[in-house]
Design an enzyme around this catalytic site. Structure first.
Site, mmCIF file in Angstrom:
data_model
loop_
_atom_site.group_PDB
_atom_site.id
_atom_site.type_symbol
_atom_site.label_atom_id
_atom_site.label_comp_id
_atom_site.label_asym_id
_atom_site.label_seq_id
_atom_site.Cartn_x
_atom_site.Cartn_y
_atom_site.Cartn_z
ATOM 1 N N CYS A 60 -20.923 -45.019 7.963
ATOM 2 C CA CYS A 60 -20.610 -44.981 6.536
ATOM 3 C C CYS A 60 -20.247 -46.367 6.002
ATOM 4 O O CYS A 60 -19.692 -47.204 6.723
ATOM 5 C CB CYS A 60 -19.447 -44.028 6.280
ATOM 6 N N GLU A 62 -17.882 -47.115 3.937
ATOM 7 C CA GLU A 62 -16.437 -47.331 3.975
ATOM 8 C C GLU A 62 -16.016 -47.873 5.342
ATOM 9 O O GLU A 62 -15.201 -48.794 5.428
ATOM 10 C CB GLU A 62 -15.670 -46.030 3.690
ATOM 11 N N CYS A 101 -16.248 -39.099 3.240
ATOM 12 C CA CYS A 101 -16.394 -37.963 4.152
ATOM 13 C C CYS A 101 -15.106 -37.795 4.962
ATOM 14 O O CYS A 101 -14.207 -38.639 4.914
ATOM 15 C CB CYS A 101 -17.592 -38.185 5.076
ATOM 16 N N CYS A 104 -14.303 -40.725 7.349
ATOM 17 C CA CYS A 104 -13.830 -41.915 6.630
ATOM 18 C C CYS A 104 -12.410 -41.706 6.107
ATOM 19 O O CYS A 104 -11.608 -42.638 6.098
ATOM 20 C CB CYS A 104 -14.778 -42.270 5.495
#
Length: 142
Positions: A60, A62, A101, A104
């Site tokens: 991801c 992030e 998500c 994260c």
């Protein structure tokens, strides 16, 4: 009820940075989420996610932004935001803020439990503390 806070001028700059990063680096079926992170020292770190054909190894945006910040000596985070770029076959071409998500959320909380997260809640941009997104989080203390 989740406690939310109004966005500041810096938050809108952070959103713009995430949008700029994903717009600049967008590659259909490779990169469709960008993230921007403001550290407690005021630095901005941005990244795109890395898509993989085997979903388990996708990383991801992030997480990449957090890793980049940590790798450059930044340990404390103020605010993070993720922005989704539509795929090429989507009619709606609007870039929009998306929620992190679950993995994260855990990562953000592990590294900065007081970090704000910018969210789109019913069409309104707001921010909340990461702890609001993962109540009863598992930790050493729990």
């Amino acid at each position: 009820m989740m406690k939310t806070y109004p966005l500041t001028e810096d938050d809108f700059k952070l959103i713009d940075e995430a949008k700029s990063k994903i717009t600049h680096l967008y590659d259909d079926d490779r990169h469709h989420v960008g993230a921007a992170l403001k550290t407690k020292s005021g630095n901005i770190v941005s990244a795109v996610h890395i898509e993989a054909y085997i979903g388990r190894i996708t990383v991801c945006a992030e997480a990449i932004a957090i890793g980049n910040a940590i790798s450059n000596g930044e340990k404390y985070f103020d605010t993070i935001v993720a922005v989704r770029h539509p795929y090429s076959d989507e009619k709606n071409r609007e870039l929009r803020v998306v929620s992190p998500c679950g993995m994260c959320r855990e990562l953000i909380s592990d590294y900065s439990p007081d970090c704000f997260v910018v969210l789109d809640i019913d069409g309104e941009l707001q921010k909340t503390k990461i702890g609001e997104l993962i109540p009863l989080k598992y930790s050493r203390e729990s």
